[in-house]
Design an enzyme around this catalytic site. Structure first.
Site, PDB file in Angstrom:
ATOM      1  N   SER A 114       0.802  -1.222   0.000  1.00 43.78           N
ATOM      2  CA  SER A 114       0.000   0.000   0.000  1.00 43.78           C
ATOM      3  C   SER A 114       0.837   1.275   0.000  1.00 43.78           C
ATOM      4  CB  SER A 114      -0.951  -0.053   1.178  1.00 43.78           C
ATOM      5  OG  SER A 114      -1.915   0.948   1.066  1.00 43.78           O
ATOM      6  N   HIS A 115       0.721   2.059   1.074  1.00 46.64           N
ATOM      7  CA  HIS A 115       1.403   3.358   1.133  1.00 46.64           C
ATOM      8  C   HIS A 115       2.815   3.251   1.692  1.00 46.64           C
ATOM      9  CE1 HIS A 115      -0.529   2.298   4.793  1.00 46.64           C
ATOM     10  NE2 HIS A 115       0.295   3.082   5.446  1.00 46.64           N
ATOM     11  N   ASP A 278      -2.706   6.244  -3.336  1.00 46.03           N
ATOM     12  CA  ASP A 278      -1.533   5.629  -2.708  1.00 46.03           C
ATOM     13  C   ASP A 278      -0.930   4.538  -3.589  1.00 46.03           C
ATOM     14  OD1 ASP A 278      -3.579   3.773  -2.413  1.00 46.03           O
ATOM     15  OD2 ASP A 278      -2.795   3.011  -0.523  1.00 46.03           O
ATOM     16  N   ASP A 280      -1.189   1.318  -3.956  1.00 41.65           N
ATOM     17  CA  ASP A 280      -2.037   0.325  -4.625  1.00 41.65           C
ATOM     18  C   ASP A 280      -3.383   0.883  -5.080  1.00 41.65           C
ATOM     19  OD1 ASP A 280      -2.739   0.579  -1.915  1.00 41.65           O
ATOM     20  OD2 ASP A 280      -3.657  -1.409  -1.878  1.00 41.65           O
ATOM     21  N   ASP A 282      -5.931   2.381  -3.521  1.00 41.73           N
ATOM     22  CA  ASP A 282      -7.205   2.297  -2.790  1.00 41.73           C
ATOM     23  C   ASP A 282      -7.473   3.506  -1.900  1.00 41.73           C
ATOM     24  OD1 ASP A 282      -5.284   1.592  -0.955  1.00 41.73           O
ATOM     25  OD2 ASP A 282      -6.213  -0.303  -0.354  1.00 41.73           O
ATOM     26  N   ARG A 283      -6.435   4.331  -1.665  1.00 42.60           N
ATOM     27  CA  ARG A 283      -6.665   5.518  -0.822  1.00 42.60           C
ATOM     28  C   ARG A 283      -6.843   6.766  -1.676  1.00 42.60           C
ATOM     29  NH1 ARG A 283      -3.167   5.240   4.669  1.00 42.60           N
ATOM     30  NH2 ARG A 283      -3.493   3.032   5.091  1.00 42.60           N
ATOM     31  N   GLU A 365     -10.981   6.807   8.261  1.00 41.91           N
ATOM     32  CA  GLU A 365     -10.265   8.075   8.447  1.00 41.91           C
ATOM     33  C   GLU A 365      -8.917   8.082   7.748  1.00 41.91           C
ATOM     34  OE1 GLU A 365      -7.262   7.789  10.194  1.00 41.91           O
ATOM     35  OE2 GLU A 365      -7.777   5.673  10.425  1.00 41.91           O
ATOM     36  N   LYS A 377     -11.658  -0.294  -0.755  1.00 45.88           N
ATOM     37  CA  LYS A 377     -11.718   1.150  -0.890  1.00 45.88           C
ATOM     38  C   LYS A 377     -11.109   1.515  -2.235  1.00 45.88           C
ATOM     39  CE  LYS A 377      -7.639   1.797   2.131  1.00 45.88           C
ATOM     40  NZ  LYS A 377      -7.414   0.529   2.833  1.00 45.88           N
TER      41      LYS A 377
END
Ligand code: VG1
Ligand code: CO
Length: 544
Positions: A114-115, A278, A280, A282-283, A365, A377
Site C-alpha cells: 500500500s502506502h 496511494d 495500490d 485504494d486511498r 479516516e 476502498k
C-alpha cells in the site's frame, strides 16, 4: 514439458496477516521459501478452487513481477484452472476486486504494501481476496497463519516464466494464463457509475483537476480515465509513471507526502480539485482550492451527496465507518434516516455489510472511501465522486464544506501517529490504558469529563462473528473522543495511532484551525496515556 514439484520447507513464525494482509520488508520476502510458504498456506486454507479462476496483480513495487511468477507457478501446481493477470503484473487493489467479481473468480492475490515505501530496502506485502472481491475475513486469515506455522511442503510447477508484458493467453501446465489490460475493465466500470458527460463539460470549462499518482499504480488508471476519457491535460496528471521504488518517496497520499499538490491547491489560482492516491490505488487525498478535506469529512460529504451520481440516484441503503473515523457521517445518516454501522479498522469488516445490501457507502479516516461497486476502498472512485458532486452542485470544495458544516455541524478531527516506537513499550502503554478503563468514567480532565471508556469490539450482524481488542476509547461528555490503537500494517517496531475528535454544532465556531480546536484534547491524549513516558516521544511523526 512442465512438471509439478513438491518442495520440502520449514515454517516461519511471523506470517500473521495484519490489518491488510502480510507485510514485511522486501528482504524478508526474499528469504528462502518465505513467499512460497505463505502462498501455500493461503491455498491450504481454501477449499474448492480446483479448475477455478485466480486474479493476480500488484502495485508494481520492487519484487512484484518476480513474486507473480512464483505465485502463478504455484497456482498452476495447486490446481487453479485459469489466472487473470494485469499487464506487467500491474493491478490496483480496487481493480483486482472488480476483476474477481466480473470474472466470477474464486479469489485474487494482491501484491502490495500500500502506502509503505518500496524498493530493495522497502516493504512488500501479499493478501488474498475472496470471491466477493473483498479482503479475506479474520476467520480465514487466522487459518492461513495457523497453517504457516506447521507448513512442511509446497507445490510449484517447474516451468519457464510467463511473459507478463504481452496481452494474450498462454498455458502454464494445466492452467491458462490471461494477461489483460490493467485498466480497461475498471475504467468501463467507472463510466457506469458517474456522469462522465457532466464532469467532462465541467473540466472543459474553467475547472481544473490536478492528480498526483505518486509514481504508483494509479498512473495508468489516471491517464486513461482523467486524461483520455475526461479530457484532463496530461500536465495535470503528475508522477504518472509507476516505478518500483515510487521514485524514492512514500506513496502515501497525505499532506506530508503529497505536499506538491497541497501547495498548488493553496494558491489563489490553484486547481479546483487536487487529489492523490496511494501505492495500490485504494486511498485518496482530496483538497479543494484553499481547503483540505479530511477523509472523515470526505466520507460524510459523499454520504450526503452520493445521490447526485447516477449509481446512487435512488439513494443509499445505509453507511458505515471504521470506529476511529470521525462521527461526521453519523450526523448525515441521522438526518437522512440511514442505518449507520461502526466497524473495526480495515476494509475486510465492510464486506459482509456490502454483500448483504445493508450499506452502500463506507469509509475510514485513513483516506479510504468506497461503495458497493467493489469490495475494496477505491482512490480513483473517490476522486470521480468528488468531481461528480462538483459538477452537479457547481460550487467550490470550500463552499461545499462550509455548507456541510453549517448543516450538520463539524467534527474537528486529527490522527497523531507515533511511528516505529519500541513494540514492548507500546504494548505496555496499551495495557496500562486497558487496566485503567473501569476507573475512567467520571474523571475530570482539562478537556472535560470522561463519560465512558472501553475497548472496542465488533459483533458482525451478518455472520455473527465477534472481533475483540480493536482500540481503546475515552468518550467525553458532549461526544468528544480520544482513541488509541496500534497499527497492524507496519513492518518495524510498533506504530501508536491516537485519534482525537470534538464535535461543534452548526451554530458553533466552524472555522477554527484544527490544532486549536483540539488543543485541550490533544494535551489530555498525551498525558492520560503517558505517551512520552512509554515511548520517549513528545510529538507525533505524522499528523493527518
Ligand atoms: C491502516 C489504516 C486502516 C487501513 C489499513 C490498510 O491500518 O489505519 O484504516 O484499512 O491501513 O490500508 P493500520 O492497522 O496501520 O492502522 V492500505 O491503503 O494500507 O491497504
Ligand atoms: Co492502499
Amino acid at each position: 514439458m512442465s512438471r509439478t514439484l513438491t518442495v520440502e520447507t520449514t515454517p516461519y513464525d511471523d506470517q500473521k496477516p495484519g490489518t491488510s494482509g502480510l507485510r514485511k520488508k522486501v528482504t524478508r520476502f526474499q528469504e528462502a521459501n518465505y513467499l512460497e510458504n505463505f502462498v501455500q498456506s493461503i491455498f491450504d486454507s481454501l477449499e474448492g478452487f480446483q479448475g477455478q479462476t485466480l486474479v493476480v496483480g500488484g502495485d508494481g513495487r520492487y519484487h512484484n513481477a518476480q513474486a507473480i511468477q512464483t505465485i502463478l507457478k504455484m497456482a498452476a501446481a495447486n490446481g487453479f484452472g485459469r489466472a487473470v493477470v494485469g499487464q506487467g503484473g500491474l493491478l490496483s487493489t480496487p481493480a483486482v476486486s472488480h476483476l474477481i467479481r466480473k470474472n466470477e473468480a474464486f479469489g485474487g492475490i494482491i501484491l502490495s504494501a500500500s502506502h509503505n515505501p518500496g524498493g530493495p530496502d522497502g516493504d512488500f506485502g501479499i493478501k488474498f481476496n475472496a470471491a466477493n472481491g473483498g479482503p479475506a475475513k479474520e476467520s480465514l486469515t487466522a487459518k492461513m497463519f495457523a497453517r504457516s506455522k506447521v507448513i512442511d511442503r509446497y507445490q510449484i510447477l517447474d516451468a519457464d516464466d510467463v511473459d507478463l508484458d504481452s496481452i494474450g493467453t498462454s498455458r502454464l501446465g494445466g492452467m491458462s494464463v490471461e494477461i489483460i489490460d490493467s485498466v480497461a475493465d475498471y475504467a468501463d466500470l467507472m463510466e457506469t457509475l458517474f456522469d462522465f458527460d457532466a464532469i467532462r463539460t465541467m473540466l472543459a470549462g474553467a475547472a481544473t483537476l490536478l492528480f498526483d499518482a505518486m509514481h504508483a499504480v494509479t498512473g495508468p488508471y489516471a491517464n486513461e480515465i482523467f486524461g483520455k476519457r475526461l479530457g484532463v491535460d496530461s500536465a495535470h496528471i503528475i508522477n504518472a509513471k509507476p516505478k518500483t521504488d515510487f521514485g524514492g518517496g512514500h506513496p502515501d497520499p497525505n499532506l506530508v507526502h503529497a505536499k506538491t499538490i497541497y501547495d498548488a491547491a493553496m494558491k489563489a489560482d490553484g486547481p479546483d480539485l487536487a487529489a492523490a492516491s496511494d501505492g495500490d490505488g485504494d486511498r485518496n487525498l482530496i483538497i479543494g482550492r484553499g481547503c483540505f478535506v479530511s477523509p472523515s469529512d470526505s466520507l460524510a460529504v459523499i454520504a450526503a451527496n452520493a445521490h447526485l451520481a447516477p449509481a446512487h440516484s435512488g439513494g443509499l441503503s445505509g453507511v458505515a465507518r471504521s470506529m476511529p473515523t470521525s462521527a461526521a457521517t453519523d450526523r448525515v445518516a441521522e438526518a437522512k434516516g440511514l442505518a449507520c454501522y461502526e466497524t473495526p479498522t480495515g476494509w475486510k469488516f465492510f464486506g459482509n455489510l456490502l454483500d448483504s445490501g445493508d450499506i452502500t457507502i463506507c469509509g475510514e479516516e485513513s483516506a479510504g472511501t468506497g461503495s458497493n461497486h467493489v469490495r475494496e476502498k477505491d482512490g480513483i472512485w473517490a476522486v470521480l465522486m468528488w468531481l461528480n458532486i462538483l459538477a452537479a452542485r457547481t460550487m467550490s470544495v470550500a463552499d461545499i464544506m462550509a455548507d456541510h458544516w453549517a448543516t450538520y455541524g463539524r467534527n474537528y478531527y486529527a490522527r497523531h501517529d507515533f511511528e516505529e516506537v519500541d513494540a514492548e513499550s507500546a504494548a505496555n502503554l496499551m495495557r496500562r490504558l486497558r487496566e485503567r478503563l473501569s476507573s475512567y468514567p467520571g474523571t475530570e480532565t482539562d478537556a472535560g469529563r470522561i463519560q465512558t471508556a472501553d475497548e472496542f469490539s465488533y459483533f458482525d450482524p451478518v455472520d455473527e462473528s465477534l472481533t475483540e481488542g480493536q482500540g481503546i476509547r475515552l468518550i467525553f461528555e458532549g461526544g468528544s473522543r480520544i482513541v488509541y490503537r496500534l497499527s497492524g500494517t507496519g513492518t518495524v517496531g510498533a506504530t501508536l495511532r491516537v485519534y482525537i475528535e470534538r464535535y461543534e454544532p452548526p451554530d458553533g465556531e466552524l472555522d477554527k484551525p484544527v490544532p486549536e480546536a483540539l488543543a485541550e484534547l490533544i494535551a489530555v491524549s498525551r498525558s492520560e496515556a503517558g505517551i512520552e513516558r512509554f515511548t520517549g516521544r513528545t510529538e507525533p511523526d505524522v499528523i493527518t
